[in-house]
Design a protein around this motif. Structure first.
Motif, PDB file in Angstrom:
ATOM      1  N   PHE A  14       0.972  -1.214   0.084  1.00  0.00           N
ATOM      2  CA  PHE A  14      -0.124   0.032  -0.081  1.00  0.00           C
ATOM      3  C   PHE A  14       0.753   1.075   0.041  1.00  0.00           C
ATOM      4  N   PHE A  15       0.292   2.393  -0.396  1.00  0.00           N
ATOM      5  CA  PHE A  15       1.150   3.596  -0.717  1.00  0.00           C
ATOM      6  C   PHE A  15       0.528   4.846  -0.119  1.00  0.00           C
ATOM      7  N   TYR A  16       1.561   5.815  -0.016  1.00  0.00           N
ATOM      8  CA  TYR A  16       1.383   6.976   0.340  1.00  0.00           C
ATOM      9  C   TYR A  16       1.207   8.018  -0.609  1.00  0.00           C
ATOM     10  N   HIS A  17       1.877   7.903  -1.629  1.00  0.00           N
ATOM     11  CA  HIS A  17       2.074   8.806  -2.831  1.00  0.00           C
ATOM     12  C   HIS A  17       1.189   8.568  -3.783  1.00  0.00           C
ATOM     13  N   ASP A  18       0.596   7.305  -4.088  1.00  0.00           N
ATOM     14  CA  ASP A  18       0.109   6.942  -5.370  1.00  0.00           C
ATOM     15  C   ASP A  18      -1.309   7.651  -5.653  1.00  0.00           C
ATOM     16  N   CYS A  19      -1.383   8.107  -6.727  1.00  0.00           N
ATOM     17  CA  CYS A  19      -2.609   9.037  -7.212  1.00  0.00           C
ATOM     18  C   CYS A  19      -3.650   8.045  -7.758  1.00  0.00           C
ATOM     19  N   ILE A  20      -3.332   6.943  -8.246  1.00  0.00           N
ATOM     20  CA  ILE A  20      -4.258   5.868  -8.855  1.00  0.00           C
ATOM     21  C   ILE A  20      -4.532   4.897  -8.015  1.00  0.00           C
ATOM     22  N   TYR A  21      -3.762   4.115  -7.322  1.00  0.00           N
ATOM     23  CA  TYR A  21      -4.124   2.881  -6.307  1.00  0.00           C
ATOM     24  C   TYR A  21      -3.931   3.249  -4.854  1.00  0.00           C
ATOM     25  N   ARG A  22      -4.383   2.578  -4.143  1.00  0.00           N
ATOM     26  CA  ARG A  22      -4.092   2.716  -2.614  1.00  0.00           C
ATOM     27  C   ARG A  22      -3.491   1.356  -2.151  1.00  0.00           C
ATOM     28  N   ALA A  23      -3.615   0.267  -3.021  1.00  0.00           N
ATOM     29  CA  ALA A  23      -2.742  -0.892  -2.552  1.00  0.00           C
ATOM     30  C   ALA A  23      -2.737  -1.892  -3.972  1.00  0.00           C
ATOM     31  N   VAL A  24      -1.688  -2.587  -4.059  1.00  0.00           N
ATOM     32  CA  VAL A  24      -1.800  -3.256  -5.206  1.00  0.00           C
ATOM     33  C   VAL A  24      -1.152  -4.722  -4.835  1.00  0.00           C
ATOM     34  N   LYS A  25      -1.544  -5.841  -5.595  1.00  0.00           N
ATOM     35  CA  LYS A  25      -0.824  -7.119  -5.452  1.00  0.00           C
ATOM     36  C   LYS A  25      -0.278  -7.629  -6.814  1.00  0.00           C
ATOM     37  N   TRP A  26       0.841  -8.061  -6.976  1.00  0.00           N
ATOM     38  CA  TRP A  26       1.295  -8.418  -8.177  1.00  0.00           C
ATOM     39  C   TRP A  26       1.657 -10.120  -8.405  1.00  0.00           C
ATOM     40  N   ASP A  27       1.453 -10.564  -9.587  1.00  0.00           N
ATOM     41  CA  ASP A  27       2.100 -11.897  -9.575  1.00  0.00           C
ATOM     42  C   ASP A  27       3.281 -12.220  -9.974  1.00  0.00           C
ATOM     43  N   LYS A  28       4.063 -13.237 -10.111  1.00  0.00           N
ATOM     44  CA  LYS A  28       5.266 -13.221 -10.339  1.00  0.00           C
ATOM     45  C   LYS A  28       5.885 -12.871 -11.389  1.00  0.00           C
ATOM     46  N   ASP A  29       5.146 -12.399 -12.467  1.00  0.00           N
ATOM     47  CA  ASP A  29       5.612 -11.787 -13.695  1.00  0.00           C
ATOM     48  C   ASP A  29       5.463 -10.235 -13.628  1.00  0.00           C
ATOM     49  N   GLY A  30       4.875  -9.816 -12.583  1.00  0.00           N
ATOM     50  CA  GLY A  30       4.863  -8.348 -12.438  1.00  0.00           C
ATOM     51  C   GLY A  30       3.478  -7.773 -12.847  1.00  0.00           C
ATOM     52  N   ASN A  31       2.479  -8.754 -13.195  1.00  0.00           N
ATOM     53  CA  ASN A  31       1.194  -8.304 -13.658  1.00  0.00           C
ATOM     54  C   ASN A  31       0.305  -8.080 -12.264  1.00  0.00           C
ATOM     55  N   ILE A  32      -0.556  -7.205 -12.449  1.00  0.00           N
ATOM     56  CA  ILE A  32      -1.368  -6.849 -11.143  1.00  0.00           C
ATOM     57  C   ILE A  32      -2.375  -7.946 -11.102  1.00  0.00           C
ATOM     58  N   LEU A  33      -2.461  -8.590  -9.925  1.00  0.00           N
ATOM     59  CA  LEU A  33      -3.492  -9.529  -9.806  1.00  0.00           C
ATOM     60  C   LEU A  33      -4.828  -8.903  -9.091  1.00  0.00           C
ATOM     61  N   GLU A  34      -4.449  -8.110  -7.965  1.00  0.00           N
ATOM     62  CA  GLU A  34      -5.735  -7.285  -7.357  1.00  0.00           C
ATOM     63  C   GLU A  34      -5.244  -5.838  -7.118  1.00  0.00           C
ATOM     64  N   ARG A  35      -6.216  -5.013  -7.129  1.00  0.00           N
ATOM     65  CA  ARG A  35      -5.754  -3.602  -6.720  1.00  0.00           C
ATOM     66  C   ARG A  35      -7.006  -2.937  -5.763  1.00  0.00           C
ATOM     67  N   VAL A  36      -6.723  -1.909  -5.138  1.00  0.00           N
ATOM     68  CA  VAL A  36      -7.699  -1.113  -4.249  1.00  0.00           C
ATOM     69  C   VAL A  36      -7.362   0.296  -5.037  1.00  0.00           C
ATOM     70  N   PRO A  37      -8.376   0.643  -5.812  1.00  0.00           N
ATOM     71  CA  PRO A  37      -8.200   2.000  -6.540  1.00  0.00           C
ATOM     72  C   PRO A  37      -8.411   3.047  -5.512  1.00  0.00           C
ATOM     73  N   ARG A  38      -7.820   4.301  -5.761  1.00  0.00           N
ATOM     74  CA  ARG A  38      -7.983   5.420  -5.064  1.00  0.00           C
ATOM     75  C   ARG A  38      -9.284   6.273  -5.686  1.00  0.00           C
ATOM     76  N   SER A  39     -10.310   6.541  -4.836  1.00  0.00           N
ATOM     77  CA  SER A  39     -11.612   7.012  -5.229  1.00  0.00           C
ATOM     78  C   SER A  39     -11.371   8.468  -5.874  1.00  0.00           C
ATOM     79  N   PRO A  40     -11.813   9.005  -6.817  1.00  0.00           N
ATOM     80  CA  PRO A  40     -11.748  10.328  -7.071  1.00  0.00           C
ATOM     81  C   PRO A  40     -12.409  11.224  -6.232  1.00  0.00           C
ATOM     82  N   LYS A  41     -11.553  12.428  -5.742  1.00  0.00           N
ATOM     83  CA  LYS A  41     -12.180  13.270  -4.670  1.00  0.00           C
ATOM     84  C   LYS A  41     -13.331  14.262  -5.210  1.00  0.00           C
ATOM     85  N   MET A  42     -14.201  14.087  -4.432  1.00  0.00           N
ATOM     86  CA  MET A  42     -15.373  15.046  -4.751  1.00  0.00           C
ATOM     87  C   MET A  42     -15.235  16.301  -4.389  1.00  0.00           C
TER      88      MET A  42
END
Length: 279
Positions: free
Chosen positions: A251-279
């Motif tokens: 999980f990230f402090y700086h990322d403007c797209i995702y809050r958290a990410v999980k990758w597979d062994k080849d570097g492909n994103i398996l799961e993600r928690v997106p950042r919600s657009p600020k209202m």
């Protein structure tokens, strides 16, 4: 505010401000045609970097914060312009939504003490700087704390007296690693700064990680994609090779797209928690 519940732990991203830094500096020697495919860039060649502290609840009844935000009223007009600050911290309002005040924070974990992480630790009260999280114990590595107080010709641009003097009495340092409370560990890595640390959370049988600024965004997943801001880039590379693992949450402090990410062994994103657009 975004929240992510994983196991018994809840992570909440607080409104700590927004910066826009030079994309070339943030991706070092990586050519722009490569990195701009993975992270958005504006017409000034700047990338958006959130500075949003993560509130952790569900560990020992404590209110734990990772990083402190860009602060409010701490930067000059020139600094606001140079660092592309479009929003300053509104931490107190974020905490109010959680039924908390800054005085309710028990622990603050600082991966490092660069200004974009540490400005939110103190605030101006009339003509005096005072702690924001007045009752918290603030953890950072012994190496980081020593350089913060005695910066060299390079680090003096990011280690500021205003960010350590008001909170010196609250700080607890460590050498290699420390467990501030059961279920959470800080581990010294070096790399981005000599004293840089990462954070490991135990969630049941799973471990999840905040790698601070050795992987500030999901686009920095490649071990070789390190920052020009890194004081010890090869150390960052070695730390990323050690700590970036497949099928593991980050999980990230700086990322403007995702809050958290999980990758597979080849570097492909398996799961993600997106950042919600600020209202």
């Amino acid at each position: 505010m975004d929240q992510w519940k994983i196991g018994e732990i809840t992570l909440t991203w607080l409104d700590g401000g927004v910066t826009h830094m030079d994309g070339g500096a943030m991706f070092g020697v990586v050519p722009k045609p490569l990195w701009e495919k993975r992270y958005p860039v504006n017409d000034k060649n700047q990338i958006e970097l959130r500075t949003e502290p993560i509130l952790i609840k569900g560990l020992g009844g404590k209110n734990i914060l990772i990083e402190s935000g860009i602060g409010a009223g701490k930067l000059t007009d020139k600094q606001l312009r140079n660092y592309g600050v479009s929003e300053e911290s509104l931490i107190h309002k974020s905490l109010e939504k959680e039924g908390l005040a800054p005085s309710d924070i028990d622990i603050v974990l600082m991966t490092h003490m660069h200004f974009d992480h540490a400005c939110g630790l103190s605030k101006w009260q009339e003509d005096k700087l005072v702690p924001v999280f007045e009752n918290a114990v603030i953890y950072t590595s012994e190496i980081e704390w020593a350089e913060l107080k005695n910066p060299n010709v390079r680090s003096q641009n990011t280690y500021w007296r205003e960010n350590w003097e008001p909170i010196a009495h609250q700080v607890k340092t460590f050498e290699e690693e420390i467990v501030p409370i059961e279920g959470i560990k800080m581990i010294h890595t070096g790399g981005h700064s000599d004293g840089h640390s990462i954070i490991e959370l135990n969630v049941g049988s799973e471990k999840i990680y905040h790698l601070g600024d050795i992987m500030p965004t999901h686009a920095h997943h490649n071990p070789l994609w390190v920052l020009a801001y890194d004081d010890y880039p090869m150390t960052s590379i070695f730390a990323k090779q050690k700590w970036i693992k497949p099928d593991t949450w980050y999980f990230f402090y700086h990322d403007c797209i995702y809050r958290a990410v999980k990758w597979d062994k080849d570097g492909n994103i398996l799961e993600r928690v997106p950042r919600s657009p600020k209202m």
